[in-house]
Design a protein around this motif. Structure first.
Motif, PDB file in Angstrom:
ATOM      1  N   PHE A 186       0.817  -1.207   0.000  1.00  0.00           N
ATOM      2  CA  PHE A 186       0.000   0.000   0.000  1.00  0.00           C
ATOM      3  C   PHE A 186       0.850   1.256   0.000  1.00  0.00           C
ATOM      4  O   PHE A 186       2.032   1.230   0.359  1.00  0.00           O
ATOM      5  CB  PHE A 186      -0.953   0.013   1.209  1.00  0.00           C
ATOM      6  N   VAL A 187       0.214   2.351  -0.419  1.00  0.00           N
ATOM      7  CA  VAL A 187       0.772   3.700  -0.293  1.00  0.00           C
ATOM      8  C   VAL A 187      -0.265   4.547   0.432  1.00  0.00           C
ATOM      9  O   VAL A 187      -1.455   4.233   0.429  1.00  0.00           O
ATOM     10  CB  VAL A 187       1.126   4.348  -1.659  1.00  0.00           C
ATOM     11  N   ILE A 188       0.184   5.619   1.052  1.00  0.00           N
ATOM     12  CA  ILE A 188      -0.690   6.572   1.728  1.00  0.00           C
ATOM     13  C   ILE A 188      -0.878   7.776   0.809  1.00  0.00           C
ATOM     14  O   ILE A 188       0.094   8.301   0.266  1.00  0.00           O
ATOM     15  CB  ILE A 188      -0.090   7.014   3.077  1.00  0.00           C
ATOM     16  N   LEU A 189      -2.136   8.182   0.644  1.00  0.00           N
ATOM     17  CA  LEU A 189      -2.413   9.383  -0.139  1.00  0.00           C
ATOM     18  C   LEU A 189      -2.117  10.620   0.691  1.00  0.00           C
ATOM     19  O   LEU A 189      -2.435  10.666   1.879  1.00  0.00           O
ATOM     20  CB  LEU A 189      -3.868   9.396  -0.590  1.00  0.00           C
ATOM     21  N   THR A 190      -1.500  11.606   0.060  1.00  0.00           N
ATOM     22  CA  THR A 190      -1.225  12.870   0.739  1.00  0.00           C
ATOM     23  C   THR A 190      -1.967  13.994   0.041  1.00  0.00           C
ATOM     24  O   THR A 190      -2.372  13.869  -1.119  1.00  0.00           O
ATOM     25  CB  THR A 190       0.285  13.189   0.770  1.00  0.00           C
ATOM     26  N   THR A 191      -2.127  15.078   0.754  1.00  0.00           N
ATOM     27  CA  THR A 191      -2.818  16.252   0.250  1.00  0.00           C
ATOM     28  C   THR A 191      -2.120  17.499   0.758  1.00  0.00           C
ATOM     29  O   THR A 191      -1.184  17.407   1.556  1.00  0.00           O
ATOM     30  CB  THR A 191      -4.307  16.213   0.672  1.00  0.00           C
ATOM     31  N   LYS A 192      -2.585  18.653   0.315  1.00  0.00           N
ATOM     32  CA  LYS A 192      -2.023  19.907   0.814  1.00  0.00           C
ATOM     33  C   LYS A 192      -2.293  20.002   2.308  1.00  0.00           C
ATOM     34  O   LYS A 192      -3.378  19.653   2.777  1.00  0.00           O
ATOM     35  CB  LYS A 192      -2.646  21.095   0.087  1.00  0.00           C
TER      36      LYS A 192
END
Length: 191
Positions: free
Chosen positions: A136-142
């Motif tokens: 898995f990967v973690i989604l990032t945001t501003k």
């Protein structure tokens, strides 16, 4: 960003205990708790066999250049990036944690970020199968104002009410990817 997170188990954290208790003995022995680093195996929540359940996964997609792993995906571009677009469509997961770490540069001061009134936070993630291994990967945001002065990115944190829609409702998942401004405020502590 996000390069490490925390997954603490404690009798007080019934949500984390529930997740871990639903792993089979062999799976449980492979998973890690405490401070989680890239390539560690942890329980991740996903839809499997039409039910929501925890499953052990390794943090990081193999790097396309052959060395290292990719641990994050930008929520703003994941749907159009070759590495992540298939996962956005059908392999969304939720990464439970009790906080995540970030470093303020140039001092290299380590901070723990967590929710103010909830012991567990849920980060939006994507997964893929690589042979017989789930990753898995973690989604990032501003980053929102609670990250001010430390980092310009943060994990895409889901409210409990958004978890099921993130994993099982394509339209709602796309809305969550687009609506990064309305993310929960966090508490910052020296780690």
């Amino acid at each position: 960003m996000c390069g490490r997170f925390r997954l603490m188990t404690d009798q007080e954290l019934k949500e984390i205990d529930w997740i871990i208790s639903h792993l089979e003995d062999g799976q449980l022995k492979k998973t890690k708790t405490g401070e989680i680093f890239p390539t560690d195996m942890v329980p991740v929540i996903m839809v499997r066999d039409r039910s929501i359940r925890p499953w052990p996964m390794t943090w990081g997609f193999p790097h396309f250049k052959g060395s290292g792993v990719i641990i994050n995906a930008r929520s703003e571009t994941a749907a159009v990036k070759t590495m992540f677009s298939g996962s956005v469509k059908q392999y969304r997961c939720v990464v439970p944690g009790t906080g995540f770490y970030e470093w303020k540069k140039p001092e290299k001061q380590k901070y723990l970020f967590r929710l103010p009134e909830e012991p567990v936070l849920y980060m939006a993630g994507l997964y893929r199968e690589y042979g017989d291994e789930s990753r898995f990967v973690i989604l990032t945001t501003k980053a929102n104002v609670s990250m001010k002065g430390v980092h310009d990115r943060m994990p895409l944190i889901l409210r409990k009410s958004e978890i099921k829609n993130w994993m099982a409702n394509d339209r709602m998942a796309r809305q969550l990817l687009a609506n990064h401004r309305d993310r929960p405020e966090l508490i910052k502590e020296l780690a």
